[in-house]
Design a protein around this motif. Sequence first.
Motif, mmCIF file in Angstrom:
data_model
loop_
_atom_site.group_PDB
_atom_site.id
_atom_site.type_symbol
_atom_site.label_atom_id
_atom_site.label_comp_id
_atom_site.label_asym_id
_atom_site.label_seq_id
_atom_site.Cartn_x
_atom_site.Cartn_y
_atom_site.Cartn_z
ATOM 1 N N PRO A 216 -5.274 29.636 -7.589
ATOM 2 C CA PRO A 216 -4.311 29.994 -6.543
ATOM 3 C C PRO A 216 -4.426 29.055 -5.352
ATOM 4 N N VAL A 217 -3.286 28.780 -4.722
ATOM 5 C CA VAL A 217 -3.304 27.971 -3.510
ATOM 6 C C VAL A 217 -4.014 28.731 -2.400
ATOM 7 N N THR A 218 -3.663 29.997 -2.238
ATOM 8 C CA THR A 218 -4.311 30.897 -1.279
ATOM 9 C C THR A 218 -4.481 32.250 -1.948
ATOM 10 N N THR A 219 -5.608 32.885 -1.721
ATOM 11 C CA THR A 219 -5.816 34.243 -2.216
ATOM 12 C C THR A 219 -5.659 35.206 -1.044
ATOM 13 N N TRP A 220 -4.640 36.057 -1.116
ATOM 14 C CA TRP A 220 -4.405 37.057 -0.077
ATOM 15 C C TRP A 220 -5.134 38.329 -0.493
ATOM 16 N N TRP A 221 -6.381 38.448 -0.085
ATOM 17 C CA TRP A 221 -7.252 39.508 -0.594
ATOM 18 C C TRP A 221 -6.739 40.904 -0.263
ATOM 19 N N GLU A 222 -6.208 41.096 0.921
ATOM 20 C CA GLU A 222 -5.711 42.428 1.277
ATOM 21 C C GLU A 222 -4.538 42.836 0.390
ATOM 22 N N GLU A 223 -3.715 41.872 0.028
ATOM 23 C CA GLU A 223 -2.595 42.159 -0.868
ATOM 24 C C GLU A 223 -3.082 42.444 -2.284
ATOM 25 N N ILE A 224 -4.080 41.692 -2.745
ATOM 26 C CA ILE A 224 -4.665 41.972 -4.060
ATOM 27 C C ILE A 224 -5.195 43.400 -4.091
ATOM 28 N N ALA A 225 -5.954 43.769 -3.057
ATOM 29 C CA ALA A 225 -6.511 45.121 -2.993
ATOM 30 C C ALA A 225 -5.402 46.173 -2.936
ATOM 31 N N ARG A 226 -4.328 45.883 -2.231
ATOM 32 C CA ARG A 226 -3.245 46.866 -2.081
ATOM 33 C C ARG A 226 -2.551 47.158 -3.406
ATOM 34 N N VAL A 227 -2.263 46.115 -4.198
ATOM 35 C CA VAL A 227 -1.499 46.341 -5.434
ATOM 36 C C VAL A 227 -2.373 46.782 -6.597
ATOM 37 N N LEU A 228 -3.698 46.744 -6.440
ATOM 38 C CA LEU A 228 -4.593 47.228 -7.492
ATOM 39 C C LEU A 228 -4.718 48.744 -7.433
ATOM 40 N N ARG A 229 -4.774 49.361 -8.607
ATOM 41 C CA ARG A 229 -5.106 50.771 -8.699
ATOM 42 C C ARG A 229 -6.608 50.951 -8.489
ATOM 43 N N PRO A 230 -7.057 52.101 -8.009
ATOM 44 C CA PRO A 230 -8.497 52.359 -7.966
ATOM 45 C C PRO A 230 -9.126 52.161 -9.343
ATOM 46 N N GLY A 231 -10.211 51.414 -9.383
ATOM 47 C CA GLY A 231 -10.846 51.062 -10.648
ATOM 48 C C GLY A 231 -10.308 49.794 -11.266
ATOM 49 N N GLY A 232 -9.208 49.262 -10.716
ATOM 50 C CA GLY A 232 -8.621 48.036 -11.236
ATOM 51 C C GLY A 232 -9.398 46.804 -10.817
ATOM 52 N N THR A 233 -9.183 45.674 -11.511
ATOM 53 C CA THR A 233 -9.962 44.462 -11.261
ATOM 54 C C THR A 233 -9.067 43.259 -11.005
ATOM 55 N N TYR A 234 -9.649 42.323 -10.276
ATOM 56 C CA TYR A 234 -9.034 41.022 -10.011
ATOM 57 C C TYR A 234 -9.930 39.959 -10.629
ATOM 58 N N LEU A 235 -9.348 39.060 -11.429
ATOM 59 C CA LEU A 235 -10.079 37.964 -12.052
ATOM 60 C C LEU A 235 -9.402 36.657 -11.688
ATOM 61 N N SER A 236 -10.180 35.694 -11.172
ATOM 62 C CA SER A 236 -9.588 34.426 -10.767
ATOM 63 C C SER A 236 -10.566 33.282 -10.961
ATOM 64 N N GLN A 237 -10.026 32.137 -11.353
ATOM 65 C CA GLN A 237 -10.766 30.878 -11.302
ATOM 66 C C GLN A 237 -10.166 30.054 -10.183
ATOM 67 N N GLU A 238 -10.986 29.667 -9.217
ATOM 68 C CA GLU A 238 -10.483 28.970 -8.038
ATOM 69 C C GLU A 238 -11.047 27.557 -7.953
ATOM 70 N N VAL A 239 -10.306 26.711 -7.273
ATOM 71 C CA VAL A 239 -10.733 25.338 -7.003
ATOM 72 C C VAL A 239 -11.588 25.353 -5.747
ATOM 73 N N GLY A 240 -12.788 24.790 -5.829
ATOM 74 C CA GLY A 240 -13.691 24.777 -4.689
ATOM 75 C C GLY A 240 -13.376 23.656 -3.709
ATOM 76 N N SER A 241 -14.046 23.699 -2.574
ATOM 77 C CA SER A 241 -13.832 22.706 -1.517
ATOM 78 C C SER A 241 -14.201 21.300 -1.992
ATOM 79 N N GLY A 242 -13.423 20.322 -1.552
ATOM 80 C CA GLY A 242 -13.741 18.926 -1.815
ATOM 81 C C GLY A 242 -13.524 18.472 -3.239
ATOM 82 N N SER A 243 -12.768 19.237 -4.029
ATOM 83 C CA SER A 243 -12.577 18.864 -5.428
ATOM 84 C C SER A 243 -11.850 17.526 -5.550
ATOM 85 N N VAL A 244 -12.357 16.691 -6.442
ATOM 86 C CA VAL A 244 -11.849 15.342 -6.685
ATOM 87 C C VAL A 244 -11.794 14.563 -5.367
#
Length: 258
Positions: free
Chosen positions: A126-154
């Motif tokens: 993701p370009v940006t992860t909006w954590w509050e929005e992820i938490a809002r649309v998840l059901r209780p017990g639901g999960t978020y899985l992501s592979q992100e690009v770290g700082s300084g890549s390439v």
Amino acid sequence: MVAEAAKRSFDDLVAEAESVSVDGWDFSWLDGRATEERPSWGYSRLMAERMARAHAALDVQTGGGEVLAGVPRLPAVTVATESWPPNITRAAARLRPRGVAVVADDDEPRLPFQDGAFDLVTSRHPVTTWWEEIARVLRPGGTYLSQEVGSGSVGELTEFFMGPQPHGTARDPERARAAAEDAGLEVLDLRWERLSTVFHDVGAVIYFLRKVIWIVPGFSAGRYRAELRELHDRIQDEGPFVAYATRFLIEARKPLPA
């Protein structure tokens, strides 16, 4: 392909790389011309495992739908968002035949979904992860899985064209952990790896920079022709150009009510 590219002129390599389409998020044009070391955890496999158990899933910033399309078993309700018009078209063509709803979204809050709509949310790079929005649309017990690009890549490639750059920490894994926890999520897994990216010819570099536009902002072959010529000569004399990328995997869960 590597041997063939090595024999071709600078002008031919530039012309070819400038003419090819960079729509979508498929890098198969680089086969034999560049290699990217993959993280050991296997994001696509992990995503497929979680999709097979989910009832309603959302894939945020799906690109051209390439990763989601590779999932063997999709939930009964599967939705994907994307902001770039050419990618929306490609994602729709790939995913709608499998019953996936593709939603045009500008990647800014709010996500256009009700609270607690999904028991799984995924996002690869993701370009940006909006954590509050992820938490809002998840059901209780639901999960978020992501592979992100770290700082300084390439970063080696960025600095070749643009000179020394400040090394930020905005994409630091521990900052992601803190942001997830601030949004009320429990981090289940957090892993980080440094991986090599190898470019065998200058055409591969041009294609990559046209597609991954944040590596060298404002890149064009015309604007950086002198640097590209220098890089071509360097590859011819010394061998492939090697840069290093960082990736991190994060999985977080929305707690059940007490």
